[in-house]
Write an enzyme that holds these catalytic residues in place. Structure first.
Site, short mmCIF file in Angstrom:
data_model
loop_
_atom_site.label_atom_id
_atom_site.label_comp_id
_atom_site.label_asym_id
_atom_site.label_seq_id
_atom_site.Cartn_x
_atom_site.Cartn_y
_atom_site.Cartn_z
N PHE A 33 -0.56 16.27 3.23
CA PHE A 33 -1.05 15.58 2.05
C PHE A 33 0.09 15.51 1.04
O PHE A 33 0.66 16.53 0.67
CB PHE A 33 -2.27 16.28 1.45
CG PHE A 33 -2.98 15.40 0.46
CD1 PHE A 33 -3.88 14.44 0.90
CD2 PHE A 33 -2.73 15.51 -0.90
CE1 PHE A 33 -4.53 13.60 0.00
CE2 PHE A 33 -3.38 14.67 -1.80
CZ PHE A 33 -4.28 13.72 -1.36
N GLU A 89 0.84 -1.20 0.00
CA GLU A 89 0.00 0.00 0.00
C GLU A 89 0.87 1.25 0.00
O GLU A 89 2.00 1.24 0.50
CB GLU A 89 -0.92 -0.05 1.23
CG GLU A 89 -1.78 1.15 1.49
CD GLU A 89 -2.81 1.48 0.41
OE1 GLU A 89 -2.42 1.58 -0.76
OE2 GLU A 89 -3.99 1.66 0.75
N ASP A 90 0.35 2.32 -0.55
CA ASP A 90 1.12 3.57 -0.58
C ASP A 90 1.19 4.22 0.80
O ASP A 90 2.27 4.48 1.31
CB ASP A 90 0.57 4.54 -1.65
CG ASP A 90 -0.94 4.80 -1.54
OD1 ASP A 90 -1.58 4.29 -0.60
OD2 ASP A 90 -1.46 5.52 -2.40
N ASP A 131 -2.97 5.64 6.68
CA ASP A 131 -3.41 6.92 7.23
C ASP A 131 -4.29 6.63 8.46
O ASP A 131 -3.77 6.27 9.50
CB ASP A 131 -4.15 7.67 6.11
CG ASP A 131 -4.44 9.12 6.40
OD1 ASP A 131 -3.80 9.69 7.29
OD2 ASP A 131 -5.32 9.70 5.73
N ARG A 166 0.80 11.38 -10.10
CA ARG A 166 1.28 10.03 -9.77
C ARG A 166 2.67 9.76 -10.36
O ARG A 166 3.43 8.94 -9.86
CB ARG A 166 0.30 8.97 -10.31
CG ARG A 166 -1.05 8.95 -9.63
CD ARG A 166 -1.80 7.68 -10.02
NE ARG A 166 -3.22 7.74 -9.72
CZ ARG A 166 -3.75 7.43 -8.53
NH1 ARG A 166 -2.97 7.07 -7.53
NH2 ARG A 166 -5.04 7.49 -8.34
P1 IMP Z 1 -6.99 5.52 5.30
O1 IMP Z 1 -8.18 4.65 5.04
O2 IMP Z 1 -7.37 6.79 6.00
O3 IMP Z 1 -5.86 4.82 5.99
O4 IMP Z 1 -6.54 6.03 3.89
C1 IMP Z 1 -5.55 5.45 3.21
C2 IMP Z 1 -5.68 5.81 1.75
O5 IMP Z 1 -5.91 7.22 1.57
C3 IMP Z 1 -4.38 5.50 1.08
O6 IMP Z 1 -4.52 4.28 0.43
C4 IMP Z 1 -4.19 6.62 0.11
O7 IMP Z 1 -4.61 6.22 -1.15
C5 IMP Z 1 -5.07 7.74 0.58
N1 IMP Z 1 -4.24 8.81 1.17
C6 IMP Z 1 -4.06 9.09 2.48
N2 IMP Z 1 -3.23 10.12 2.65
C7 IMP Z 1 -2.87 10.50 1.41
C8 IMP Z 1 -1.96 11.53 0.92
O8 IMP Z 1 -1.34 12.30 1.67
N3 IMP Z 1 -1.84 11.60 -0.43
C9 IMP Z 1 -2.48 10.77 -1.29
N4 IMP Z 1 -3.31 9.80 -0.87
C10 IMP Z 1 -3.50 9.67 0.46
MG MG Z 2 -4.68 4.09 -1.78
#
Ligand code: IMP
Ligand code: MG
Length: 172
Positions: A149, A96-97, A100, A162
C-alpha cells in the site's frame, strides 16, 4: 503514526513521467488529446504529465468511489462525477494513479466508452500487476510495483499524505 518508507523518489518519478509524456507526444503527433484525470489520486500525476506533453491538450476530471473498506475495493464502483465536456471523437487518455485489481479502471472504461471518443488510452503511474482480477492493460505505465500500500504524489490513506513529493510505503 505509521512509518513511511520511500519507494520511488521524486527524481525517479519526474524522470519517468517525462518519458511517458514524450511517448504520448510521439504517439499522438499532430493531434489534440484530452487528459481525463481520476479524482483525486491522479491530480498530481496529471499536472506533471501534462507539462511533458507537447500537444494541444485539454483537461477533464472524473470521480468514482468503490464501496468497501479503505484499502480493499469491493468491486462495486459508483460514479460521483462524470466528465464535464463532450468526449465525442476526441483522443481521450484516462490518467489514473494506480491500476490494482482493475475493477475501477474497467468501470471507468465503460463510462468513457459511452461518450464515443475517437480513441481511449490508459496512463497509470503505478501498476500492481500481481493484484489484477480483470484483464486490464494500461497503454502507458510509470512503474510496476509489488503488492504494497503506497501513499504520496497524490495517493492517500484516509485522505492523508497526498502532498508527499515521494511515493512511500506505509509500514504499520
Ligand atoms: P482497483 O479497482 O482495485 O484497480 O483500485 C484502484 C484504485 O484503488 C486506485 O484508483 C487507487 O485510488 C486505489 N488504490 C489501490 N492501491 C492503492 C495504494 O496502494 N494506495 C492508495 N490507493 C490505492
Ligand atoms: Mg483512485
Amino acid at each position: 503514526m505509521p512509518n513511511l518508507k520511500v519507494m520511488l523518489s521524486r527524481d525517479q518519478i519526474q524522470k519517468r513521467v517525462a518519458e511517458l509524456g514524450a511517448r504520448i507526444s510521439a504517439d499522438f503527433h499532430g493531434q489534440p488529446v484530452v487528459l481525463v484525470g481520476v479524482l483525486k489520486g491522479a491530480t498530481i500525476f496529471l499536472s506533471d504529465l501534462a507539462r511533458n506533453i507537447a500537444l494541444d491538450a485539454t483537461f477533464d476530471f472524473i470521480s468514482v468511489s468503490s464501496y468497501g473498506s479503505e484499502k480493499q475495493s469491493s468491486g462495486e464502483v459508483k460514479l460521483n462525477k462524470d466528465v464535464d465536456n463532450s468526449m465525442e471523437a476526441k483522443n481521450v487518455i484516462l490518467v489514473e494513479d494506480i491500476l490494482d485489481t482493475g475493477l475501477t479502471m474497467s468501470y471507468l472504461l465503460k463510462v468513457l466508452r459511452a461518450h464515443n471518443p475517437k480513441s481511449l488510452k490508459i496512463a497509470a503511474l503505478l501498476d500492481k500487476t500481481s493484484r489484477r482480477i480483470l484483464p486490464i492493460h494500461a497503454d502507458y505505465v510509470g512503474f510496476e510495483i509489488p503488492d504494497h500500500f503506497v501513499v504520496g504524489y497524490g495517493m492517500d490513506a484516509a485522505e492523508r499524505y497526498r502532498n508527499l513529493p515521494d511515493i512511500c510505503v506505509v509500514e504499520e
